[in-house]
Scaffold this active site. Structure first.
Site, PDB file in Angstrom:
ATOM      1  N   PRO A   2     -27.965  11.090-147.010  1.00  0.00           N
ATOM      2  CA  PRO A   2     -28.303   9.708-146.639  1.00  0.00           C
ATOM      3  C   PRO A   2     -28.878   9.622-145.236  1.00  0.00           C
ATOM      4  O   PRO A   2     -28.387  10.265-144.309  1.00  0.00           O
ATOM      5  CB  PRO A   2     -26.960   8.984-146.739  1.00  0.00           C
ATOM      6  N   GLU A   3     -29.936   8.831-145.088  1.00  0.00           N
ATOM      7  CA  GLU A   3     -30.571   8.625-143.799  1.00  0.00           C
ATOM      8  C   GLU A   3     -30.206   7.231-143.298  1.00  0.00           C
ATOM      9  O   GLU A   3     -29.365   6.547-143.881  1.00  0.00           O
ATOM     10  CB  GLU A   3     -32.079   8.830-143.936  1.00  0.00           C
ATOM     11  N   HIS A 100     -11.932  13.881-156.133  1.00  0.00           N
ATOM     12  CA  HIS A 100     -12.782  13.763-154.937  1.00  0.00           C
ATOM     13  C   HIS A 100     -12.658  12.404-154.241  1.00  0.00           C
ATOM     14  O   HIS A 100     -13.443  12.104-153.351  1.00  0.00           O
ATOM     15  CB  HIS A 100     -14.245  14.043-155.249  1.00  0.00           C
ATOM     16  N   ARG A 119     -18.929  17.248-152.744  1.00  0.00           N
ATOM     17  CA  ARG A 119     -19.290  18.507-152.095  1.00  0.00           C
ATOM     18  C   ARG A 119     -18.551  18.739-150.780  1.00  0.00           C
ATOM     19  O   ARG A 119     -18.606  19.829-150.214  1.00  0.00           O
ATOM     20  CB  ARG A 119     -20.797  18.550-151.839  1.00  0.00           C
ATOM     21  N   ARG A 162     -43.959  18.176-126.109  1.00  0.00           N
ATOM     22  CA  ARG A 162     -43.364  18.837-127.274  1.00  0.00           C
ATOM     23  C   ARG A 162     -44.415  19.655-128.015  1.00  0.00           C
ATOM     24  O   ARG A 162     -45.402  19.115-128.499  1.00  0.00           O
ATOM     25  CB  ARG A 162     -42.753  17.801-128.216  1.00  0.00           C
TER      26      ARG A 162
END
Length: 283
Positions: A2-3, A100, A119, A162
């Site tokens: 998830p972002e 879980h 997980r 950069r």
């Protein structure tokens, strides 16, 4: 994983059931996830009132009346879902516990907040609220892309030296918080910037153009409830819908959607992840 839009969507979904409410009972059903849980976590959560539910980058932050903040990271498969909300925000009754369900918070309003993580790449920690910015998970994070500190002058100055590809630079959480693979691919496509271009090689105008584009992509994704690819669910268990609007991500071999472009979406590996872009109109 998830972002920012997915985590923000979960935060907004949890807030009506958690903010201002006391955790009457906390169940911690295993000693660890990605890392060990803090000592006596269940005892430290039980009886605490949630003063505010915030987000920093990809972390959920629950400020507690005890002076501590619960730090939550969903990891790759973590879900936080609400059931039994008496305010009518959710239609689900309390489901039977399943495998879980590692942490369960019983709220005084009758809601139950469950953290399920198949997980076990998620994480939770407790830290003093007044020292949160110094916590090892929070300290290195750069400015929020939807906040005022992420602006054209900042990004131009930061990227000027950069030598990494622009995609890698935008994924660097020290430069900008919360961006992940999906939304960087989508933002670079909208900006017509090749993800392989060195960050410092871009003109100031092209770098500046990324600021409103990144904000637009994230805002649209939040409005759509995030993107559901595998495990992600909103707090009410529903899927996000932004994946239906992907212009490049996961569209390898599809025609470019830019008007007048005859290119085909390509996929290349970058930093161990798949990058999707149009080689013809992204330069």
């Amino acid at each position: 994983m998830p972002e920012l839009p997915e985590v923000e969507t979960v935060r907004r979904g949890l807030a009506p059931s958690m903010e201002g409410q006391v955790i009457t009972r906390a169940e911690v059903n295993r000693p660890d996830l990605r890392w060990p849980f803090p000592e006596r976590m269940a005892d430290r959560l039980t009886g605490a009132r949630v003063l505010a539910l915030r987000r920093r980058s990809k972390y959920l932050l629950a400020d507690l009346s005890t002076g501590e903040t619960l730090i939550i990271h969903l990891g790759m498969s973590g879900r936080m879902t609400v059931s039994g909300d008496p305010l009518g925000q959710f239609h689900h009754d309390h489901p039977a516990p399943v495998k879980h369900d590692h942490v369960v918070l019983h709220m005084e309003n009758g809601a139950r907040v469950t953290f399920n993580d198949a997980r076990r790449f998620g994480a939770m920690d407790l830290a003093p609220t007044d020292q949160l910015d110094a916590h090892w998970l929070i300290k290195p994070i750069g400015p929020e892309p939807l906040g005022n500190a992420f602006n054209e002058d900042y990004l131009i100055a930061t990227l000027a030296t950069r030598n990494t590809p622009i995609k890698a630079a935008l994924l660097d959480q020290r430069i900008v918080a919360g961006l992940g693979n999906i939304y960087v691919c989508e933002a670079l496509y909208r900006a017509r910037i090749n993800p392989k271009r060195k960050a410092r090689s871009l003109s100031k105008a092209r770098v500046a153009s990324l600021v409103p584009i990144v904000r637009d992509v994230l805002s649209e994704a939040i409005a759509a409830g995030g993107s559901s690819l595998r495990d992600y669910r909103q707090a009410d268990g529903e899927l996000g819908y932004f994946q239906h609007g992907f212009q490049v991500y996961d569209r390898e071999g599809a025609p470019c959607q830019t008007e007048g472009c005859s290119g085909t979406i390509a996929r290349i590996p970058q930093s161990g992840r798949s990058t999707f872009y149009c080689p013809k109109c992204q330069r």
